[in-house]
Each structure stands twice: as C-alpha cells, then as structure tokens.
Design an enzyme around this catalytic site. Sequence first.
Site, mmCIF file in Angstrom:
data_model
loop_
_atom_site.group_PDB
_atom_site.id
_atom_site.type_symbol
_atom_site.label_atom_id
_atom_site.label_comp_id
_atom_site.label_asym_id
_atom_site.label_seq_id
_atom_site.Cartn_x
_atom_site.Cartn_y
_atom_site.Cartn_z
ATOM 1 N N GLU A 138 0.827 -1.304 -0.023
ATOM 2 C CA GLU A 138 -0.180 0.023 0.056
ATOM 3 C C GLU A 138 0.773 1.309 0.114
ATOM 4 O O GLU A 138 0.607 2.476 -0.696
ATOM 5 C CB GLU A 138 -1.070 -0.119 1.268
ATOM 6 N N HIS A 141 2.166 2.678 -3.107
ATOM 7 C CA HIS A 141 1.413 3.297 -4.062
ATOM 8 C C HIS A 141 1.738 4.845 -3.763
ATOM 9 O O HIS A 141 1.333 5.716 -4.754
ATOM 10 C CB HIS A 141 -0.121 3.070 -3.743
HETATM 11 ZN ZN ZN Z 1 -2.230 -2.123 -4.847
#
Ligand code: ZN
Length: 175
Positions: A138, A141
């Site tokens: 995550e 990102h």
């Molecule tokens: Zn992802």
Amino acid sequence: MGNPLLREVAEPFTKEEISSDKVKILLEDMWDSLESAGGIGLAAPQIGVSKQLAIIEVADASERYPEAESSKPFVIFNPIITVLDDDLQGFWEGCLSVPGMRGYVERPRKVQVDYLDEEAMPQNVVLEDFLATVFQHELDHLIGKLFIDRMNDISTLAFEDEMILLNEGEDEIEK
Ligand code: ZN
C-alpha cells in the site's frame, strides 16, 4: 494501471488537512471502495487523489486473501517505512489497480511504519509476515510503485482464474 497518477510521488498532508471535512469525505469514499472491491488495502492515488493516505484492514475470512490473519483498521497519513528485518518473504500479491491478476513478490519480512492517524497524532506500528507485505504494497502506491515493479520474475504474473486452478487442492497460495 496505466493512469499516470499511479506513478506519481504523492503529496503529504498538513495536520489541518487531516482534520478537514474534505478528508473525512475522502476517507468514507475510500472505505466504501475498499469494501465493495473486497480488498484489504487502498491508497488515495488508486482513486485519483495523489496524496499520502492509505487504509488497511484485513477482515476475518477475506474473500480475496482467505489465508490472511485479520487486522484492525488502519488509517495512515504521511507514512515513513523502516525495514527491521531484510530477510525476504514472498506472497502472491494482487492489486485493485491491476484487476484480475496476481504476481509473486518478495519483500522484507518485518518493517516499522511511523505515520499520522485520523486525529493527526503520531503513531508507529511494527508489522511482520503477511501484514508487513500488505503495508509495503500500500505504501508503495504513495511513491508511484506497483507490485509488478517489485517482481523478480515477471513469468509469475498470472490471471487470478489460472491461479485458482494452479492452487486447487492446496492449502495456501503462499509459496
Ligand atoms: Zn495495490
């Protein structure tokens, strides 16, 4: 995948922004998106907002990741990630921005994340095993990285349908 915004380094939040109504609405939108997609994590750039925010919650009996241990919900602003153990562990990762696909990715098995919570209070958490991978995925990102960039062997990139066939009768998708 292919949207240039997913490749940008996201901007940090000010403490004032974190407490704003605009961010509360953004968070509601993110939790709704995560739930409707059946995912376990979502970063703001995935819904078109290039800001340093991610949410993570591994629900009991997650449909997409049935073997995963559950976690509490995390709201993470402006994270800083530190590797605590660089021994690598591998998982078949998927991503709501790379729909229908999985790839085998190795990442450090233990990390610390320092961040601001929903009240803009500093927090830190130490993650191991699957959750360490979820956080690294995550938070990638927020620096414009996708799991496919972290794959050593692109030949393991697979459609989920094929993976189900590949793993039929096996207990775990973890290699
Ligand atoms: Zn992802």
